[in-house]
Design an enzyme around this catalytic site. Structure first.
Site, mmCIF file in Angstrom:
data_model
loop_
_atom_site.group_PDB
_atom_site.id
_atom_site.type_symbol
_atom_site.label_atom_id
_atom_site.label_comp_id
_atom_site.label_asym_id
_atom_site.label_seq_id
_atom_site.Cartn_x
_atom_site.Cartn_y
_atom_site.Cartn_z
ATOM 1 N N HIS A 163 1.410 -2.604 -7.234
ATOM 2 C CA HIS A 163 1.506 -2.438 -5.774
ATOM 3 C C HIS A 163 1.868 -3.782 -5.132
ATOM 4 O O HIS A 163 1.368 -4.819 -5.547
ATOM 5 C CB HIS A 163 0.182 -1.907 -5.208
ATOM 6 N N GLU A 215 8.268 1.623 -2.776
ATOM 7 C CA GLU A 215 7.549 1.198 -1.573
ATOM 8 C C GLU A 215 8.156 -0.101 -1.043
ATOM 9 O O GLU A 215 7.709 -1.196 -1.438
ATOM 10 C CB GLU A 215 6.076 0.960 -1.898
HETATM 11 P P1 13P Z 1 1.123 2.926 4.580
HETATM 12 O O1 13P Z 1 1.304 4.424 4.398
HETATM 13 O O2 13P Z 1 -0.130 2.567 5.301
HETATM 14 O O3 13P Z 1 2.347 2.288 5.114
HETATM 15 O O4 13P Z 1 0.920 2.321 3.092
HETATM 16 C C1 13P Z 1 1.852 2.618 2.128
HETATM 17 C C2 13P Z 1 1.327 2.097 0.830
HETATM 18 O O5 13P Z 1 1.295 0.900 0.612
HETATM 19 C C3 13P Z 1 0.800 3.055 -0.131
HETATM 20 O O6 13P Z 1 0.515 2.471 -1.354
#
Ligand code: 13P
Length: 259
Positions: A96, A173
């Site tokens: 992440h 992401e």
């Molecule tokens: P948000 O949905 O708060 O933008 O976070 C996304 C995320 O990092 C999920 O792992």
């Protein structure tokens, strides 16, 4: 069509076990009416056991937000893949962006490098955990350098991962889209383009048929208002949701939106 995966990364938003249990139970009550999708919840590590016990006998799975790159030994404070598995996790997030080595507000926030990410992938695989591998560029530029970033993150993290590709999902992401408003999420057309690129990269790393089966998720400011549109292009088969997954009402609204 692939079964949707809607994963909730609770990050550090939930700090009390009772709150975690309550959220898990609220989702469990709804799970049967969303049988077309798989839900995975990622509570803070100390709550994995309680949340897993609460959602038992439902279609909801539980995972760890991170695992140690060490498998055992003298490593104070680390939590291994086998340990989270033992208390009820069947999934782990790896790589992440909030854990990859970077500076945040002038503080070196975390120190996961390409090497530790490879080791985590291995530890997860040896413990029998399924992995959501997170990739994402910090920013976009018109020359398209972000594609190279994603290719590098994928090929590095998957270098020694079993070529069966089983037990793997990818979450795209983009760092710039995390924790913003729904309007600032990745645009559907850009997401589709990136999903195609990720699929193509996967088919260079895995057998082509296997690569087509690996779920690609999107994360970054997803909520009930933009979820349907983001799925619409067909590039991704689910979401890794942060903020909107930490409240039963907004999570359930999102489930309704994608059903
Ligand atoms: P948000 O949905 O708060 O933008 O976070 C996304 C995320 O990092 C999920 O792992």
């Amino acid at each position: 069509m692939k079964k949707l995966i809607i994963a909730g990364n609770w990050k550090l938003y939930i700090e009390q076990v009772e709150e975690a249990k309550k959220l898990g139970l609220a989702l469990k009550r709804k799970a049967a009416s969303f049988s077309g999708l798989d839900m995975v919840l990622f509570p803070p590590a100390p709550f994995i056991s309680a949340v897993a016990a609460g959602v038992k006998n439902s279609s909801i799975a539980v995972g760890a937000q991170t695992i140690s790159s060490f498998e055992e030994g003298a490593h104070t404070g680390y939590i291994s893949a086998r340990t989270v598995k033992d208390v009820g996790a069947t999934w782990a997030l790896v790589g992440h962006s909030e854990r990859r080595a970077q500076m945040l507000d002038g503080i070196k926030a975390a120190a996961e490098t390409e090497e530790t990410i490879q080791a985590e992938m291995k530890a997860a695989e040896r413990a029998g955990l399924k992995v959501i591998l997170c990739v994402g560029e910090e920013e976009r530029d018109p020359s398209g350098a972000h594609f190279a970033t994603i290719a590098r993150q994928l090929s590095s993290a998957l270098a020694h991962f079993p070529k069966s590709g089983a037990k793997l999902a990818i979450a795209y992401e983009p760092v710039w889209a995390i924790g913003k408003s729904a309007a600032e999420a990745c645009k559907p057309a850009d997401l589709e383009e990136m999903a195609i690129f990720i699929r193509r990269t996967l088919s260079e790393l895995f057998d082509r048929t296997i690569a087509t089966k690996i779920p690609i998720l999107y994360g970054g400011s997803v909520d009930a208002t933009n979820a349907k549109e983001l799925l619409g292009t067909g590039g991704v088969s689910g979401f890794l949701v942060g903020r909107a997954s930490t409240d039963a009402k907004s999570f359930i609204e999102l489930l309704h939106a994608v059903r």
